[in-house]
Design a protein around this motif. Sequence first.
Motif, PDB file in Angstrom:
ATOM      1  N   TYR A  50       0.876  -1.174   0.000  1.00 22.88           N
ATOM      2  CA  TYR A  50       0.000   0.000   0.000  1.00 22.88           C
ATOM      3  C   TYR A  50       0.906   1.215   0.000  1.00 22.88           C
ATOM      4  O   TYR A  50       1.774   1.349   0.859  1.00 22.88           O
ATOM      5  CB  TYR A  50      -0.876  -0.029   1.255  1.00 22.88           C
ATOM      6  CG  TYR A  50      -1.932   1.058   1.372  1.00 22.88           C
ATOM      7  CD1 TYR A  50      -3.278   0.764   1.218  1.00 22.88           C
ATOM      8  CD2 TYR A  50      -1.584   2.368   1.676  1.00 22.88           C
ATOM      9  CE1 TYR A  50      -4.257   1.738   1.351  1.00 22.88           C
ATOM     10  CE2 TYR A  50      -2.552   3.359   1.807  1.00 22.88           C
ATOM     11  CZ  TYR A  50      -3.888   3.031   1.651  1.00 22.88           C
ATOM     12  OH  TYR A  50      -4.854   4.006   1.779  1.00 22.88           O
ATOM     13  N   ASN A  51       0.728   2.117  -0.980  1.00 25.84           N
ATOM     14  CA  ASN A  51       1.609   3.268  -1.112  1.00 25.84           C
ATOM     15  C   ASN A  51       0.768   4.479  -1.521  1.00 25.84           C
ATOM     16  O   ASN A  51       0.327   4.583  -2.661  1.00 25.84           O
ATOM     17  CB  ASN A  51       2.687   2.981  -2.159  1.00 25.84           C
ATOM     18  CG  ASN A  51       3.710   4.113  -2.259  1.00 25.84           C
ATOM     19  OD1 ASN A  51       3.692   5.053  -1.475  1.00 25.84           O
ATOM     20  ND2 ASN A  51       4.602   4.012  -3.229  1.00 25.84           N
ATOM     21  N   GLN A  52       0.530   5.402  -0.580  1.00 24.36           N
ATOM     22  CA  GLN A  52      -0.321   6.561  -0.834  1.00 24.36           C
ATOM     23  C   GLN A  52       0.473   7.847  -0.665  1.00 24.36           C
ATOM     24  O   GLN A  52       1.231   8.017   0.296  1.00 24.36           O
ATOM     25  CB  GLN A  52      -1.527   6.578   0.110  1.00 24.36           C
ATOM     26  CG  GLN A  52      -2.498   7.716  -0.157  1.00 24.36           C
ATOM     27  CD  GLN A  52      -3.722   7.679   0.734  1.00 24.36           C
ATOM     28  OE1 GLN A  52      -3.841   6.835   1.612  1.00 24.36           O
ATOM     29  NE2 GLN A  52      -4.645   8.612   0.508  1.00 24.36           N
ATOM     30  N   TRP A  53       0.259   8.779  -1.598  1.00 26.04           N
ATOM     31  CA  TRP A  53       0.877  10.099  -1.567  1.00 26.04           C
ATOM     32  C   TRP A  53      -0.207  11.170  -1.544  1.00 26.04           C
ATOM     33  O   TRP A  53      -1.259  11.026  -2.174  1.00 26.04           O
ATOM     34  CB  TRP A  53       1.746  10.336  -2.805  1.00 26.04           C
ATOM     35  CG  TRP A  53       3.032   9.592  -2.824  1.00 26.04           C
ATOM     36  CD1 TRP A  53       3.238   8.300  -3.221  1.00 26.04           C
ATOM     37  CD2 TRP A  53       4.314  10.099  -2.449  1.00 26.04           C
ATOM     38  NE1 TRP A  53       4.563   7.965  -3.118  1.00 26.04           N
ATOM     39  CE2 TRP A  53       5.254   9.054  -2.652  1.00 26.04           C
ATOM     40  CE3 TRP A  53       4.760  11.329  -1.968  1.00 26.04           C
ATOM     41  CZ2 TRP A  53       6.607   9.214  -2.376  1.00 26.04           C
ATOM     42  CZ3 TRP A  53       6.119  11.479  -1.706  1.00 26.04           C
ATOM     43  CH2 TRP A  53       7.021  10.429  -1.911  1.00 26.04           C
ATOM     44  N   LEU A  54       0.058  12.260  -0.828  1.00 22.99           N
ATOM     45  CA  LEU A  54      -0.778  13.452  -0.881  1.00 22.99           C
ATOM     46  C   LEU A  54       0.134  14.668  -0.971  1.00 22.99           C
ATOM     47  O   LEU A  54       1.066  14.820  -0.179  1.00 22.99           O
ATOM     48  CB  LEU A  54      -1.669  13.572   0.359  1.00 22.99           C
ATOM     49  CG  LEU A  54      -2.397  14.917   0.536  1.00 22.99           C
ATOM     50  CD1 LEU A  54      -3.393  15.155  -0.591  1.00 22.99           C
ATOM     51  CD2 LEU A  54      -3.091  14.997   1.889  1.00 22.99           C
ATOM     52  N   THR A 109     -12.160  35.347   6.315  1.00 19.58           N
ATOM     53  CA  THR A 109     -11.093  34.403   5.991  1.00 19.58           C
ATOM     54  C   THR A 109     -11.402  33.722   4.668  1.00 19.58           C
ATOM     55  O   THR A 109     -12.533  33.267   4.445  1.00 19.58           O
ATOM     56  CB  THR A 109     -10.938  33.348   7.093  1.00 19.58           C
ATOM     57  OG1 THR A 109     -10.654  33.993   8.341  1.00 19.58           O
ATOM     58  CG2 THR A 109      -9.804  32.384   6.766  1.00 19.58           C
ATOM     59  N   ALA A 110     -10.414  33.641   3.806  1.00 16.62           N
ATOM     60  CA  ALA A 110     -10.577  32.957   2.518  1.00 16.62           C
ATOM     61  C   ALA A 110      -9.331  32.127   2.245  1.00 16.62           C
ATOM     62  O   ALA A 110      -8.224  32.477   2.662  1.00 16.62           O
ATOM     63  CB  ALA A 110     -10.810  33.964   1.398  1.00 16.62           C
ATOM     64  N   GLY A 111      -9.528  31.027   1.549  1.00 17.42           N
ATOM     65  CA  GLY A 111      -8.410  30.158   1.226  1.00 17.42           C
ATOM     66  C   GLY A 111      -8.605  29.470  -0.104  1.00 17.42           C
ATOM     67  O   GLY A 111      -9.733  29.297  -0.579  1.00 17.42           O
ATOM     68  N   ILE A 112      -7.506  29.072  -0.708  1.00 20.09           N
ATOM     69  CA  ILE A 112      -7.543  28.355  -1.974  1.00 20.09           C
ATOM     70  C   ILE A 112      -6.431  27.321  -1.959  1.00 20.09           C
ATOM     71  O   ILE A 112      -5.365  27.541  -1.374  1.00 20.09           O
ATOM     72  CB  ILE A 112      -7.391  29.328  -3.168  1.00 20.09           C
ATOM     73  CG1 ILE A 112      -7.596  28.588  -4.490  1.00 20.09           C
ATOM     74  CG2 ILE A 112      -6.049  30.043  -3.133  1.00 20.09           C
ATOM     75  CD1 ILE A 112      -7.691  29.517  -5.688  1.00 20.09           C
ATOM     76  N   GLY A 113      -6.686  26.164  -2.561  1.00 22.44           N
ATOM     77  CA  GLY A 113      -5.666  25.127  -2.564  1.00 22.44           C
ATOM     78  C   GLY A 113      -6.014  24.011  -3.514  1.00 22.44           C
ATOM     79  O   GLY A 113      -7.051  24.034  -4.187  1.00 22.44           O
ATOM     80  N   LEU A 114      -5.141  23.025  -3.569  1.00 21.91           N
ATOM     81  CA  LEU A 114      -5.411  21.846  -4.385  1.00 21.91           C
ATOM     82  C   LEU A 114      -4.849  20.615  -3.700  1.00 21.91           C
ATOM     83  O   LEU A 114      -3.873  20.685  -2.932  1.00 21.91           O
ATOM     84  CB  LEU A 114      -4.848  22.001  -5.800  1.00 21.91           C
ATOM     85  CG  LEU A 114      -3.336  22.086  -5.995  1.00 21.91           C
ATOM     86  CD1 LEU A 114      -2.714  20.690  -6.145  1.00 21.91           C
ATOM     87  CD2 LEU A 114      -3.008  22.895  -7.243  1.00 21.91           C
ATOM     88  N   ASN A 115      -5.492  19.489  -3.947  1.00 21.29           N
ATOM     89  CA  ASN A 115      -5.035  18.186  -3.463  1.00 21.29           C
ATOM     90  C   ASN A 115      -4.674  17.317  -4.655  1.00 21.29           C
ATOM     91  O   ASN A 115      -5.454  17.214  -5.614  1.00 21.29           O
ATOM     92  CB  ASN A 115      -6.134  17.483  -2.655  1.00 21.29           C
ATOM     93  CG  ASN A 115      -6.399  18.146  -1.326  1.00 21.29           C
ATOM     94  OD1 ASN A 115      -5.478  18.464  -0.594  1.00 21.29           O
ATOM     95  ND2 ASN A 115      -7.669  18.358  -1.009  1.00 21.29           N
ATOM     96  N   TYR A 116      -3.513  16.704  -4.573  1.00 21.57           N
ATOM     97  CA  TYR A 116      -3.116  15.730  -5.587  1.00 21.57           C
ATOM     98  C   TYR A 116      -2.762  14.443  -4.853  1.00 21.57           C
ATOM     99  O   TYR A 116      -1.825  14.413  -4.054  1.00 21.57           O
ATOM    100  CB  TYR A 116      -1.927  16.234  -6.401  1.00 21.57           C
ATOM    101  CG  TYR A 116      -1.464  15.258  -7.454  1.00 21.57           C
ATOM    102  CD1 TYR A 116      -2.179  15.077  -8.630  1.00 21.57           C
ATOM    103  CD2 TYR A 116      -0.317  14.497  -7.256  1.00 21.57           C
ATOM    104  CE1 TYR A 116      -1.758  14.163  -9.595  1.00 21.57           C
ATOM    105  CE2 TYR A 116       0.123  13.588  -8.208  1.00 21.57           C
ATOM    106  CZ  TYR A 116      -0.602  13.431  -9.378  1.00 21.57           C
ATOM    107  OH  TYR A 116      -0.188  12.523 -10.325  1.00 21.57           O
ATOM    108  N   GLU A 117      -3.528  13.385  -5.098  1.00 19.63           N
ATOM    109  CA  GLU A 117      -3.352  12.119  -4.383  1.00 19.63           C
ATOM    110  C   GLU A 117      -3.094  10.984  -5.363  1.00 19.63           C
ATOM    111  O   GLU A 117      -3.686  10.938  -6.448  1.00 19.63           O
ATOM    112  CB  GLU A 117      -4.613  11.764  -3.595  1.00 19.63           C
ATOM    113  CG  GLU A 117      -4.930  12.662  -2.433  1.00 19.63           C
ATOM    114  CD  GLU A 117      -6.175  12.185  -1.695  1.00 19.63           C
ATOM    115  OE1 GLU A 117      -6.072  11.227  -0.914  1.00 19.63           O
ATOM    116  OE2 GLU A 117      -7.247  12.770  -1.932  1.00 19.63           O
ATOM    117  N   THR A 118      -2.251  10.066  -4.958  1.00 14.41           N
ATOM    118  CA  THR A 118      -2.044   8.831  -5.714  1.00 14.41           C
ATOM    119  C   THR A 118      -2.042   7.657  -4.747  1.00 14.41           C
ATOM    120  O   THR A 118      -1.678   7.802  -3.578  1.00 14.41           O
ATOM    121  CB  THR A 118      -0.717   8.844  -6.491  1.00 14.41           C
ATOM    122  OG1 THR A 118       0.383   8.789  -5.567  1.00 14.41           O
ATOM    123  CG2 THR A 118      -0.598  10.084  -7.357  1.00 14.41           C
TER     124      THR A 118
END
Length: 688
Positions: free
Chosen positions: A313-317, A334-343
């Motif tokens: 099992y190999n997970q990245w975030l 308050t405001a925020g912006i972002g992104l998630n990249y998961e494998t």
Amino acid sequence: MKINFTLFIIIAFSINLWAQEKQKDSIKGNELLEVMVVTGTRTERVLSSLPLPMTIITSEAIAKSGVTRLNEILNEQTGIILIPDQSGFEGIQMQGLDAAYTMILIDGVPLVGRNSGVLDLSRVSVGNIERIEIVKGASSALYGSEAMGGVINVITKKPKKDMFSGTLSYRYATFNTNDINTNILWKKKKFSANLFTNFYSSDGYDLDKTTPLKNVERFYNSTIQPKLYYDFSENLKLIISNRFYNQKMNNVSIIDNENYKGDAKENEWNSQIKLEHKWNSKLYSEYELYATNYKNDSFLNDENNTLFEKTYYNQWLFRPEVRTTLSINNDKLTAGIGLNYETLDRTYFDNNVKFNSQYVFVQYDYNPTEKWNVLAGFRYDSHSEYASQLSPKLAVNYKFNTDFSLKGSVGYGYKAPDFRQLFFDFTNPQVGYTVLGYNVAEERLNQFEEQGQLLSRTAGISFDKPLEAESAVNFNFGTFYKKNKLKLDINAFYNSITNLIDTRVVAQKTNGQNVFSYFNISEVFTYGAEFNSTYNFTKEFTVSLGYQYLIAKDKSVIDNFEDYQYVRNSQLQTVKINKSDYFGLFNRSKHTANIKFLYTIPSIKTDINLRVFYRSKYGMFDTNGNQVLDKYDTFVNDYFITNLSASKYINDKVIFQAGANNLLDFTDPGQISNLAGRQFFARIQYNF
């Protein structure tokens, strides 16, 4: 032994009522201190004014309890139950919702590596924790998926002034359990650092001596957590934080009466870089870059030492995020912006699968008067594998005076389909059944047909549209009262979950076994109330009481109860049951309670900490064939657990602690795998 729960509650409430009568004679000036929190709003707020249900566990409470892992201290909190899954990991249940719906953070960033939705909380040592903040109820408006049921944020210690200090501790417990901590804090002018290390090992425990398998096999793990801080100026600060965790455990199994042995390894690292920028007195920004990786690998060899099975099992975030807070008089935007990249690459996946999502959130902390506080916000998530989600939330707090306030909130939460539900491809080699993720199911079923492995497909099943995210509407309404020696917190809650993802038979194989896949099937609701109170009788003696009432049921069962009405009772007779006989969801107790006593003896510099926990009966499985939990099923009986610790302060630098968890040695080997029996411990700590 049958427990008189009603008597327990009457006694506990009597203590609180007597405490209030005695309050008039109390010593003045012993007000409970205000606690600043960040998890509920992403900005610093006073706990008593927060319009959300929230619990704080302080470092002092953790130290006096004598526990060493995150799962142990959470299990002592009102409204939180830790449920073991098939892997042996303990998952959090809050407000009747499963572990998959609670997000776990360390210093505001999430942990990954869930097994069937459950995160192994024993991975986290409590040796360097400043406090734990628990927000109950839908929190997707700030934190997105996995926060549908709530958020738990572990906040670690930070140097606060120019100094060099730290702690060194060693704890030995039953089952040859060893825990060694070193925590060093250093600050000089603009530069500061924190280095935490932990080594933990155990021989495990075995509740059933008739088999060669233990409930928990022998293991050891280590944690290294370095954090660096650099203040470029009063207005610009840099934080670099890392965490490295490694574990090795014996892997033992019995298959077809043959013994198999091997190892199971876990490796995890987290890395966070954050820049805090105060533009001026009104504008503040945080720039954060976070990456984490979780791996586990295991193997089994047969009796001839030949490899039988290997899993991985190999997970990245990877997650960058920017947050900005603008202060407008007494209000904050308050405001925020972002992104998630998961494998994720794991056994039973054809390929290394990937998720990516972008999100934005906005929150307005509005204070029109000294009495009113309104918290309103939303988050929008755009995801590569499911429909976009808009998660709004509104919370209100009204302060009648400095001692008493009412608070209420309504929020929308969601839980995205996970990698397993979309891409799993598993066939049990012994039994022969198959479980397929939704996105790969159609292609694999076609392959089974071409290979002549399918007998039939279930009518009406199709995979034409994407699997939808689970969603929930959460309501909370409560009160907060604090005066002199008494603190009281009451909260009523209601959760309605739609599009619940569950397994369903999609085909039958020629070997007689079924093929399962995941679908949006059920609607579930939970409701209840929590009560927490603390009273300081004197400076030396404090009593705390907590209680939760919970109802959790499947709406589809209630609406179609005629499908579940006939059961086989203990005399093997067919019996028709009523709706009132439907108990609810599995592994939920209607009543849980705790009472805690903390007594300090100044003359000998000793603290005594006694905690008693109660859980009412619950059912784990359907045992009479109607697929739901009813009064004719087999239940786990209600029980008490008692934990005791005593801390002796030898001097300012040396502390000795001893105690016992599960003091009365309660076990139920056939049904409760995570109750190991009585565990004695002794600990010594040196402060420098």
